[in-house]
Design a protein around this motif. Structure first.
Motif, PDB file in Angstrom:
ATOM      1  N   LYS A   1       0.755  -1.552  -0.009  1.00 37.37           N
ATOM      2  CA  LYS A   1       0.210  -0.247   0.166  1.00 37.37           C
ATOM      3  C   LYS A   1       0.869   0.709  -0.059  1.00 37.37           C
TER       4      LYS A   1
ATOM      5  N   GLU B   1       5.320  -1.962  10.890  1.00 37.16           N
ATOM      6  CA  GLU B   1       4.789  -2.562  11.080  1.00 37.16           C
ATOM      7  C   GLU B   1       3.304  -2.726  10.521  1.00 37.16           C
ATOM      8  N   LEU B   2       3.682  -2.255   9.126  1.00 32.80           N
ATOM      9  CA  LEU B   2       1.884  -2.615   8.172  1.00 32.80           C
ATOM     10  C   LEU B   2       2.595  -2.640   6.603  1.00 32.80           C
TER      11      LEU B   2
ATOM     12  N   LYS C   1       6.701   3.367  12.244  1.00 34.37           N
ATOM     13  CA  LYS C   1       5.650   2.050  12.628  1.00 34.37           C
ATOM     14  C   LYS C   1       4.585   2.025  11.205  1.00 34.37           C
ATOM     15  N   LEU C   2       4.262   2.241  10.235  1.00 35.81           N
ATOM     16  CA  LEU C   2       3.802   2.473   8.729  1.00 35.81           C
ATOM     17  C   LEU C   2       4.702   1.416   8.448  1.00 35.81           C
TER      18      LEU C   2
ATOM     19  N   LEU D   1      -2.205   5.726  14.099  1.00 36.55           N
ATOM     20  CA  LEU D   1      -2.157   4.483  13.584  1.00 36.55           C
ATOM     21  C   LEU D   1      -3.440   3.199  13.231  1.00 36.55           C
ATOM     22  N   ARG D   2      -4.180   3.064  14.498  1.00 39.65           N
ATOM     23  CA  ARG D   2      -4.880   2.709  14.202  1.00 39.65           C
ATOM     24  C   ARG D   2      -6.768   3.229  13.124  1.00 39.65           C
TER      25      ARG D   2
ATOM     26  N   LEU E   1      -7.193   0.800   6.021  1.00 37.81           N
ATOM     27  CA  LEU E   1      -6.882   0.013   4.911  1.00 37.81           C
ATOM     28  C   LEU E   1      -7.911  -1.414   4.306  1.00 37.81           C
TER      29      LEU E   1
ATOM     30  N   ILE F   1      -5.727   4.265  10.949  1.00 36.23           N
ATOM     31  CA  ILE F   1      -5.160   4.139   9.136  1.00 36.23           C
ATOM     32  C   ILE F   1      -5.270   2.544   8.715  1.00 36.23           C
ATOM     33  N   GLU F   2      -5.407   1.289  10.182  1.00 36.53           N
ATOM     34  CA  GLU F   2      -5.482  -0.037   9.871  1.00 36.53           C
ATOM     35  C   GLU F   2      -7.169  -0.471   9.659  1.00 36.53           C
ATOM     36  N   GLU F   3      -8.170   0.583  10.473  1.00 37.54           N
ATOM     37  CA  GLU F   3      -9.708   0.169  10.217  1.00 37.54           C
ATOM     38  C   GLU F   3      -9.401   0.636   8.591  1.00 37.54           C
TER      39      GLU F   3
END
Length: 351
Positions: free
Chosen positions: A186, A216-217, A212-213, A344-345, A351, A347-349
């Motif tokens: 992404k 972790e992602l 972190k992006l 971050l949370r 993606l 963003i994760e929701e």
């Protein structure tokens, strides 16, 4: 339904990038209801590029301030401008800014139908007007014009930013140059700047988020900002861990080239600023970080976007977001208290 026919319409809005993007739903509604009409837009010459590719606008009339305030040159510029718009013989003039000059220019245009904001006795310059005091998003403020004209507004109300093949080609070449945008990873945009520093999330937190992006992602990240953000990019370059997954686009694009790059992003994390609205208009989801501004009025338009704002603070929103040297009794806690974890949370929701 509409009762009158207007063949030549002028829309006046001298505000910033975001405000021009806010006006795109109304412009589209006008064109769809008056397909035969020639629609002109008068805008500030310095912000014109964001809307110049609109398929709904037939002509632009640029407004610029010549000379210092109250000078002879300034008044000569006003006279030339008034002469230009009177020559067009408009049927309908719409003022989308709560501004005394727009009210006066509208009246002097010669148009029989004139719609604008009513405040500080400016309603006397218009045939129809609406109040800017209602608590609603700016897009919906502007769409009050459609209500006054009895137009069909059961249409798409989304923001719209238009780009062409040249700008799309730029984005493709830019990402190819940085070996990004074509893999499975992404691409997340991080917009680190804003016109006013009081709207900015601390750059150290953007760096932490970027690390972190990547770690972790496993995403690629692209940093956006204007030329004045180059100092912030030096901080990013110094502390980012994996620069192979970082793209620096700060100060590297025009407005519409920025839009083309935003179109290629899967999501944008941004301060409250013009690129936030460009991202919405190009169709890229936004996680918006808000402090002193009222997100219900100025936030990203649409339910698919996320706003993070510390509304538990009793001063939020203070509304004092335009002062260049804004003194804050709480040391700008509204921006500083937004955590990397909650961003971050969000963003994760999405993606």
């Amino acid at each position: 339904m509409m009762n009158n026919r207007y063949d030549k319409i002028l829309i006046m809005n001298y505000l910033a990038i975001g405000d021009l993007v806010f006006s795109t739903p109304l412009i589209r509604v006008l064109k769809e209801n008056y397909p035969q009409a020639e629609i002109h837009m008068s805008i500030w010459d310095k912000t014109a590029n964001v809307i110049k590719s609109s398929p709904y606008i037939d002509k632009f009339i640029y407004f610029s301030k010549e000379g210092p305030p109250r000078s002879l040159d300034r008044y000569k510029g006003y006279f030339k401008y008034i002469k230009k718009i009177r020559k067009e013989k408009y049927d309908l003039v719409i003022g989308l800014q709560d501004n005394k000059n727009i009210a006066l220019f509208s009246w002097l245009s010669g148009a029989k139908k004139r719609i604008g904001f009513a405040r500080k006795k400016r309603e006397k310059f218009y045939t129809d007007y609406f109040s800017p005091e209602r608590q609603m998003h700016n897009v919906d403020y502007y769409l009050q014009v459609a209500e006054i004209l009895n137009l069909n507004t059961n249409l798409d109300k989304g923001l719209e930013v238009c780009i062409n093949k040249t700008q799309k080609r730029f984005a493709n070449q830019f990402l190819l140059k940085h070996k990004s945008g074509h893999g499975d990873n992404k691409l997340i945009g991080l917009n680190v700047g804003a016109r006013f520093e009081v709207k900015c999330w601390p750059i150290q937190k953007f760096v932490e988020l970027g690390n972190k992006l990547v770690d972790e992602l496993g995403v690629n990240i692209i940093f956006f900002g204007g030329p004045k953000e180059e100092e912030k990019i030096e901080t990013i370059n110094k502390y980012i861990k994996n620069d192979k997954k970082m793209i620096n686009a700060v100060g590297e694009t025009s407005i519409l080239e920025l839009a083309a790059l935003l179109e290629r992003c899967d999501l944008l994390v941004t301060n409250d600023t013009g690129p936030m609205h460009i991202s919405v208009g190009i169709g890229t989801p936004v996680v918006a970080l808000f402090g002193p501004s009222d997100h219900e009025v100025f936030g990203p338009y649409g339910k698919e976007h996320k706003v993070i704002q510390k509304q538990e603070l009793d001063c939020v929103p203070c509304g004092n977001h335009t002062a260049r040297n804004h003194e804050c009794d709480k040391n700008h806690e509204c921006m500083k208290d937004i955590t990397v974890k909650e961003v971050l949370r969000a963003i994760e929701e999405r993606l």
